[in-house]
Design a protein around this motif. Structure first.
Motif, PDB file in Angstrom:
ATOM      1  N   TRP A 285      25.518  22.793  -3.401  1.00  0.00           N
ATOM      2  CA  TRP A 285      24.396  21.933  -3.065  1.00  0.00           C
ATOM      3  C   TRP A 285      24.023  20.984  -4.199  1.00  0.00           C
ATOM      4  O   TRP A 285      23.610  19.846  -3.947  1.00  0.00           O
ATOM      5  CB  TRP A 285      23.193  22.754  -2.639  1.00  0.00           C
ATOM      6  CG  TRP A 285      23.387  23.420  -1.318  1.00  0.00           C
ATOM      7  CD1 TRP A 285      24.451  23.273  -0.475  1.00  0.00           C
ATOM      8  CD2 TRP A 285      22.514  24.336  -0.700  1.00  0.00           C
ATOM      9  NE1 TRP A 285      24.270  24.064   0.638  1.00  0.00           N
ATOM     10  CE2 TRP A 285      23.098  24.723   0.532  1.00  0.00           C
ATOM     11  CE3 TRP A 285      21.297  24.887  -1.038  1.00  0.00           C
ATOM     12  CZ2 TRP A 285      22.502  25.613   1.396  1.00  0.00           C
ATOM     13  CZ3 TRP A 285      20.691  25.772  -0.177  1.00  0.00           C
ATOM     14  CH2 TRP A 285      21.298  26.125   1.033  1.00  0.00           C
ATOM     15  N   ALA A 286      24.142  21.407  -5.450  1.00  0.00           N
ATOM     16  CA  ALA A 286      23.818  20.520  -6.573  1.00  0.00           C
ATOM     17  C   ALA A 286      24.765  19.324  -6.579  1.00  0.00           C
ATOM     18  O   ALA A 286      24.339  18.178  -6.769  1.00  0.00           O
ATOM     19  CB  ALA A 286      23.907  21.277  -7.890  1.00  0.00           C
ATOM     20  N   GLY A 287      26.047  19.573  -6.352  1.00  0.00           N
ATOM     21  CA  GLY A 287      27.024  18.497  -6.314  1.00  0.00           C
ATOM     22  C   GLY A 287      26.770  17.548  -5.159  1.00  0.00           C
ATOM     23  O   GLY A 287      26.838  16.322  -5.316  1.00  0.00           O
ATOM     24  N   PHE A 288      26.471  18.094  -3.987  1.00  0.00           N
ATOM     25  CA  PHE A 288      26.189  17.239  -2.832  1.00  0.00           C
ATOM     26  C   PHE A 288      24.895  16.455  -3.030  1.00  0.00           C
ATOM     27  O   PHE A 288      24.774  15.317  -2.586  1.00  0.00           O
ATOM     28  CB  PHE A 288      26.129  18.054  -1.545  1.00  0.00           C
ATOM     29  CG  PHE A 288      27.474  18.536  -1.084  1.00  0.00           C
ATOM     30  CD1 PHE A 288      28.558  17.690  -1.025  1.00  0.00           C
ATOM     31  CD2 PHE A 288      27.660  19.856  -0.721  1.00  0.00           C
ATOM     32  CE1 PHE A 288      29.794  18.130  -0.609  1.00  0.00           C
ATOM     33  CE2 PHE A 288      28.891  20.315  -0.300  1.00  0.00           C
ATOM     34  CZ  PHE A 288      29.959  19.442  -0.243  1.00  0.00           C
TER      35      PHE A 288
ATOM     36  N   LEU B 115      25.793  13.590  -5.233  1.00  0.00           N
ATOM     37  CA  LEU B 115      26.531  12.590  -4.446  1.00  0.00           C
ATOM     38  C   LEU B 115      25.581  11.765  -3.588  1.00  0.00           C
ATOM     39  O   LEU B 115      25.729  10.540  -3.464  1.00  0.00           O
ATOM     40  CB  LEU B 115      27.583  13.270  -3.570  1.00  0.00           C
ATOM     41  CG  LEU B 115      28.811  13.814  -4.300  1.00  0.00           C
ATOM     42  CD1 LEU B 115      29.664  14.638  -3.345  1.00  0.00           C
ATOM     43  CD2 LEU B 115      29.617  12.685  -4.890  1.00  0.00           C
ATOM     44  N   GLY B 116      24.592  12.412  -2.995  1.00  0.00           N
ATOM     45  CA  GLY B 116      23.595  11.695  -2.196  1.00  0.00           C
ATOM     46  C   GLY B 116      22.754  10.755  -3.037  1.00  0.00           C
ATOM     47  O   GLY B 116      22.476   9.608  -2.642  1.00  0.00           O
ATOM     48  N   ILE B 117      22.338  11.215  -4.224  1.00  0.00           N
ATOM     49  CA  ILE B 117      21.553  10.363  -5.129  1.00  0.00           C
ATOM     50  C   ILE B 117      22.389   9.161  -5.568  1.00  0.00           C
ATOM     51  O   ILE B 117      21.889   8.033  -5.622  1.00  0.00           O
ATOM     52  CB  ILE B 117      21.060  11.184  -6.339  1.00  0.00           C
ATOM     53  CG1 ILE B 117      19.979  12.163  -5.892  1.00  0.00           C
ATOM     54  CG2 ILE B 117      20.547  10.278  -7.448  1.00  0.00           C
ATOM     55  CD1 ILE B 117      19.591  13.179  -6.944  1.00  0.00           C
ATOM     56  N   GLY B 118      23.663   9.402  -5.856  1.00  0.00           N
ATOM     57  CA  GLY B 118      24.533   8.293  -6.251  1.00  0.00           C
ATOM     58  C   GLY B 118      24.710   7.281  -5.139  1.00  0.00           C
ATOM     59  O   GLY B 118      24.694   6.063  -5.376  1.00  0.00           O
ATOM     60  N   GLY B 119      24.883   7.763  -3.922  1.00  0.00           N
ATOM     61  CA  GLY B 119      25.008   6.848  -2.789  1.00  0.00           C
ATOM     62  C   GLY B 119      23.736   6.056  -2.554  1.00  0.00           C
ATOM     63  O   GLY B 119      23.781   4.840  -2.295  1.00  0.00           O
TER      64      GLY B 119
ATOM     65  N   LEU C 148      30.191  10.601  -9.975  1.00  0.00           N
ATOM     66  CA  LEU C 148      31.244  11.287 -10.731  1.00  0.00           C
ATOM     67  C   LEU C 148      30.849  12.726 -11.076  1.00  0.00           C
ATOM     68  O   LEU C 148      31.659  13.652 -10.963  1.00  0.00           O
ATOM     69  CB  LEU C 148      31.583  10.506 -12.007  1.00  0.00           C
ATOM     70  CG  LEU C 148      32.295   9.175 -11.809  1.00  0.00           C
ATOM     71  CD1 LEU C 148      32.507   8.477 -13.139  1.00  0.00           C
ATOM     72  CD2 LEU C 148      33.620   9.380 -11.094  1.00  0.00           C
ATOM     73  N   THR C 149      29.593  12.920 -11.479  1.00  0.00           N
ATOM     74  CA  THR C 149      29.132  14.274 -11.796  1.00  0.00           C
ATOM     75  C   THR C 149      29.092  15.150 -10.554  1.00  0.00           C
ATOM     76  O   THR C 149      29.505  16.309 -10.589  1.00  0.00           O
ATOM     77  CB  THR C 149      27.737  14.222 -12.450  1.00  0.00           C
ATOM     78  OG1 THR C 149      27.781  13.335 -13.564  1.00  0.00           O
ATOM     79  CG2 THR C 149      27.307  15.594 -12.915  1.00  0.00           C
TER      80      THR C 149
ATOM     81  N   ALA D 211      32.614  16.071  -9.555  1.00  0.00           N
ATOM     82  CA  ALA D 211      33.153  17.067 -10.486  1.00  0.00           C
ATOM     83  C   ALA D 211      32.589  18.457 -10.187  1.00  0.00           C
ATOM     84  O   ALA D 211      33.330  19.451 -10.218  1.00  0.00           O
ATOM     85  CB  ALA D 211      32.844  16.662 -11.920  1.00  0.00           C
ATOM     86  N   LEU D 212      31.303  18.538  -9.877  1.00  0.00           N
ATOM     87  CA  LEU D 212      30.703  19.840  -9.552  1.00  0.00           C
ATOM     88  C   LEU D 212      31.306  20.434  -8.282  1.00  0.00           C
ATOM     89  O   LEU D 212      31.608  21.631  -8.230  1.00  0.00           O
ATOM     90  CB  LEU D 212      29.189  19.700  -9.386  1.00  0.00           C
ATOM     91  CG  LEU D 212      28.371  19.581 -10.661  1.00  0.00           C
ATOM     92  CD1 LEU D 212      26.913  19.287 -10.323  1.00  0.00           C
ATOM     93  CD2 LEU D 212      28.476  20.834 -11.486  1.00  0.00           C
ATOM     94  N   VAL D 213      31.469  19.619  -7.256  1.00  0.00           N
ATOM     95  CA  VAL D 213      32.019  20.120  -5.988  1.00  0.00           C
ATOM     96  C   VAL D 213      33.465  20.580  -6.176  1.00  0.00           C
ATOM     97  O   VAL D 213      33.856  21.656  -5.724  1.00  0.00           O
ATOM     98  CB  VAL D 213      31.916  19.050  -4.887  1.00  0.00           C
ATOM     99  CG1 VAL D 213      32.699  19.458  -3.656  1.00  0.00           C
ATOM    100  CG2 VAL D 213      30.463  18.805  -4.524  1.00  0.00           C
ATOM    101  N   PHE D 214      34.277  19.774  -6.887  1.00  0.00           N
ATOM    102  CA  PHE D 214      35.669  20.159  -7.091  1.00  0.00           C
ATOM    103  C   PHE D 214      35.794  21.384  -7.987  1.00  0.00           C
ATOM    104  O   PHE D 214      36.678  22.221  -7.789  1.00  0.00           O
ATOM    105  CB  PHE D 214      36.476  19.001  -7.666  1.00  0.00           C
ATOM    106  CG  PHE D 214      36.760  17.934  -6.651  1.00  0.00           C
ATOM    107  CD1 PHE D 214      37.295  18.252  -5.415  1.00  0.00           C
ATOM    108  CD2 PHE D 214      36.478  16.611  -6.924  1.00  0.00           C
ATOM    109  CE1 PHE D 214      37.544  17.273  -4.470  1.00  0.00           C
ATOM    110  CE2 PHE D 214      36.724  15.626  -5.989  1.00  0.00           C
ATOM    111  CZ  PHE D 214      37.262  15.956  -4.761  1.00  0.00           C
TER     112      PHE D 214
END
Length: 110
Positions: free
Chosen positions: A35-38, A41-45, A75-76, A79-82
């Motif tokens: 969830w932190a990674g997603f 990703l949402g904040i970046g989008g 990118l962060t 990286a967290l999701v992967f």
């Protein structure tokens, strides 16, 4: 002490369709460790969309700042999701190897 139930493998070599070995659809989203990674990703989008709107409004410095935030967040988050996916695959491999070693060293009770 309760006796363990041992399954008899199919004699015809057919695949066991009762249990899948892989992860099901949506399991990556359901895992709360991602969830932190997603979220990043949402904040970046969202920052990228706001940067595009800001650049159309004529505020180039603000748009550049938001683009930098968007790139770092995406990118962060990726990286967290992967990394969580890699750890999950390691756990599954370890669980599979430990199960095989256990079955090879401990014979079933008859």
């Amino acid at each position: 002490m309760r006796e363990a139930q041992w399954e008899i493998p199919p004699l015809d070599g057919a695949a066991d369709i009762a249990r899948s070995r892989g992860r099901g659809a949506g399991s990556t989203l359901a895992d709360s460790r991602n969830w932190a990674g997603f979220g990043l990703l949402g904040i970046g989008g969202l920052a990228a969309v706001i940067a595009a709107i800001t650049s159309l409004g004529g505020w180039s410095e603000g748009a550049l700042f938001l683009v930098v935030i968007a790139v770092v967040a995406v990118l962060t988050g990726a990286a967290l999701v992967f990394e969580q996916r890699r750890k999950q695959q390691q756990r599954e491999r370890s669980r599979e190897l430990n199960g095989e070693v256990w079955r090879q060293t401990v014979p079933p009770r008859v």
